[in-house]
Design a protein around this motif. Structure first.
Motif: not given
Lengths: 204, 543
Positions: A82-108
């Motif tokens: 985001l600081r480098l003005h790459q908004r699309r990449r920022c959004i993708c990375l955030l979506l991926f992080s959220l996916l990781c959170g979901v994986i964690f909870l599903v495992n749990k």
């Protein structure tokens, strides 16, 4: 909880960050109380704790650790993006992080489910009738991982809000405190897990 | 240039009117007054409860209530006084109102979070009220919620500990806000050793709030988990240890004692130099002793547990640490007294209340040493001596500091002055009533009367009767003080910006202050307690 002076002219990111760090500190103390209990009971029931550790699924635990570590990296990367003005990449990375959170909870979910199937839950006959140390071990296991799970959920909510802000343009390369602080919170969730994992899964 | 409009006439955020201007405000001053209203309600309620308790104890056997009601009532008295009066009173009311002004700024760092804290405070209070009327009634566990009783009993323990959890959160967020404000919003020209002592004490308090409160939060969460799931973490049958609950509980609740008293000490440090017309003695010593109390006070929790079966080593260590806390506390008392020595003392109601504070707090501190020493502690453990001791500190200390702060800052907050004579009468009656109320309890405790008992042996009747009599005197004094303050709204006698001849920044702005506090950029004095100009002005016959 992020402040903007009403006038909007005086935004002080350092101050906002100090506030956030103080808050994170209080979260660490919150878990600290539980770790104190863990230490006291580990001293008393070290053998039962080792036996309890055997019951846990190290593979899922290790997988969850990796998932959280990767998500911590992607959250940090999203802030840089985001600081480098790459908004699309920022959004993708955030979506991926959220996916990781979901994986964690599903495992749990599957992990807890397996324990329940083997009659290992608070108040179950195996625990109440068995070794007191084992009951305490699993009691702490459920309370600490449960509280941690709640924190994962809160972290995901914060990341989602940040994502919405990035998408809607409210968070920009100049004003990214919300994302920054959500990222800090996510790292905290990760950090606590780094302590929880060895204490329960790798205890010998 | 026209006089600036006070904050009562300007809303923040702009454009709100009527009740919305209060309920949605971001203005620290309005929030301070909103806390004042809420805290006032709780204080009066808990005071009435306390009086009813002492009335019950005035005679042997049942007099006005049954034992169950009695147990619930002392719990309610404790919970309200601790979580809804003593902890929030000074930081949330006067801290909110004056910390930003003393730092030369226009608000706290997180104004919206500040409003959120107020709502949390109200929500916590609401939970307490619901616990009172719903289901099986208010808990009778005492405010300490000791296991196993608190886990097994049917009354509304769950709701009540949730209330305390929420109130703790509110107090923690206020602390977080103050620390950030202290560091980031202070006037650029104000160095650390130019900060008024009240603000310093709030800063020390805020750290304790941040450090200690999460421990009580998790402890209360565990009580709820135990009640719902029955894990058995504190149940010996299931491998748990009830003693660990006590450790966790006091790990917060002892530092909380310093959350309660430190702001009070800050108030006194403001009032004493103003009315002695003399610079505070040992400014730096007072600052450091505040921080010292905050640190040392976090390491003494187990002195509540000498008789619980801890090891002798722990008992010894905690006793030693407890004695250490007496040092910074005494530093403050000596500094106040030394400030007055050879000062040009001007008697006013806030000064009288501050003097009563010093006296009562000293008694509280000294009886604290009796309790901190293991040998004597075991003799008086869980007796009325303990009750009397902590009321000397909490009420004689924080309570009187609260009254003093009210009388000191009333003209600034509302722009009007109250009458002195009724204030003197009220304050003196409260002080005398206080002694009549609590000194008999000290003696009863030494004679062996346990605390929290519904009934007692015949030999304790005289003491209990006297204490009850003192209680009525005490409450009468408080009522006179409050009525006198409220009457000032009717008299509307304007107070002026600096009615006392004080030097800290809040007295350089109009009473009541305008929305952004300062009309002109604040001029920070090189030392906040330099009374040379005040004395010169008085010498020339001006005021």
């Amino acid at each position: 909880m992020i402040a903007h002076k009403e006038s909007g002219e005086r935004i002080d990111p350092t101050g906002i960050k100090i506030g956030m760090w103080l808050f994170l500190y209080s979260e660490i103390i919150l878990f600290g109380g539980l770790f104190v209990l863990y230490a006291a009971y580990f001293h008393r029931y070290s053998e039962s704790f080792a036996a309890g550790g055997e019951e846990l699924d190290r593979l899922i635990g290790a997988a969850n650790t990796v998932v959280l570590l990767i998500s911590s990296f992607t959250v940090a990367a999203s802030i840089t993006a985001l600081r480098l003005h790459q908004r699309r990449r920022c959004i993708c990375l955030l979506l991926f992080s959220l996916l990781c959170g979901v994986i964690f909870l599903v495992n749990k979910y599957f992990e807890w489910g397996a324990k329940f199937a083997r009659d290992l839950y608070p108040g179950s006959e195996t625990l109440v009738g068995g070794e007191p140390g084992l009951n305490i071990f699993f009691g702490l296991y459920y309370i600490i991982t449960g509280l941690h799970g709640i924190h994962v959920l809160i972290g995901m909510v914060l990341l989602t809000v940040s994502l919405v802000w990035v998408v809607s343009g409210r968070a920009t390369a100049e004003r990214y405190s919300m994302l920054d602080n959500s990222g800090l919170y996510w790292h905290l969730v990760d950090l606590i897990w780094i302590f929880v994992f060895p204490l329960f899964y790798l205890v010998l | 240039m026209t006089a600036p409009q006070s904050f009562y006439h300007t809303s923040s955020p702009a454009g709100l009117s009527g009740i919305r201007a209060w309920l949605l405000t971001h203005d620290h001053k309005r929030l301070g007054l909103m806390y004042l209203a809420a805290v006032f309600f709780w204080f009066v309620l808990a005071m009435v409860l306390g009086l009813l308790l002492r009335t019950e104890l005035m005679g042997q056997g049942p007099t006005i209530m049954g034992p169950e009601v009695y147990n619930s009532m002392f719990t309610l008295h404790g919970v309200i006084m601790i979580f809804l009066f003593v902890i929030p009173a000074i930081p949330a009311i006067f801290g909110n109102f004056f910390l930003p002004i003393q730092l030369g700024t226009d608000d706290v760092f997180f104004p919206r979070l500040n409003l959120f804290s107020w709502y949390l405070f109200m929500l916590g209070g609401l939970f307490a009220i619901v616990a009172l009327f719903a289901g099986d009634g208010f808990p009778d566990t005492g405010w300490t919620f000791y296991v196993p009783f608190s886990v097994e009993v049917d009354s509304n323990v769950g709701l009540t500990v949730s209330a305390a959890f929420i109130l703790g959160m509110s107090s923690m967020l206020t602390g977080l806000n103050f620390v950030t404000t202290f560091h980031r919003m202070r006037d650029r020209s104000m160095g650390l050793m130019q900060i008024p002592l009240f603000t310093w004490s709030l800063y020390a308090t805020a750290w304790v709030q941040i450090l200690a409160t999460p421990v009580i939060s998790i402890t209360f969460v565990l009580v709820m988990v135990e009640r719902i799931l029955g894990v058995g973490l504190f149940d010996p049958d299931k491998g748990g240890d009830p003693l660990l609950y006590q450790h966790l509980f006091w790990m917060y609740s002892h530092p909380a004692v310093y959350i309660m008293i430190l702001p009070g000490m800050g108030v006194i440090s403001e009032i004493i130099p103003v009315f002695s017309r003399k610079s505070i003695f040992g400014y730096k010593a007072i600052v450091w002793s505040s921080m010292g109390i905050a640190i040392a006070g976090s390491l003494v929790w187990a002195h509540h547990m000498y008789t619980s079966g801890m090891s002798d080593v722990s008992v010894f260590v905690f006793s030693l640490l407890t004695f250490l806390v007496a040092i910074p506390s005494a530093v403050k008392v000596f500094s106040w007294v030394a400030t007055m020595y050879r000062g040009a003392i001007e008697m006013t109601p806030p000064l009288l209340l501050a003097l009563i504070f010093i006296y009562l707090f000293t008694v509280g501190g000294l009886t604290g040493l009796v309790l901190g020493a293991v040998g004597t502690n075991i003799h008086v453990h869980d007796t009325h001596f303990v009750v009397s001791h902590f009321h000397f500190v909490m009420f004689g200390g924080t309570g009187f500091a609260f009254f003093a702060a009210l009388h000191f800052w009333w003209p600034k907050m509302f722009g009007i002055m109250y009458r002195f004579k009724p204030a003197y009468i009220g304050a003196s009656l409260t002080g005398i009533g206080f002694l009549f109320h609590y000194v008999p309890m000290l003696i009863l405790g030494l004679q062996g009367m346990p605390r929290r008992y519904y009934d007692y042996l015949p030999q304790y009747e005289t003491g209990n009767f006297l204490a009850g009599f003192g209680g009525y005197l005490l409450c009468l004094g408080i009522v006179i003080m409050f009525v006198n303050l409220l009457m000032s709204f009717r008299q509307q006698q304007p107070a002026g910006a600096d009615p006392w001849g004080a030097t800290t920044l809040e007295w350089s702005v109009p009473s009541p202050p305008p929305l952004h506090n300062f009309v002109a950029p604040p001029v920070v004095a090189s030392f906040p307690y330099d009374f040379t100009t005040v004395v010169e002005r008085a010498g020339k016959g001006g005021s």
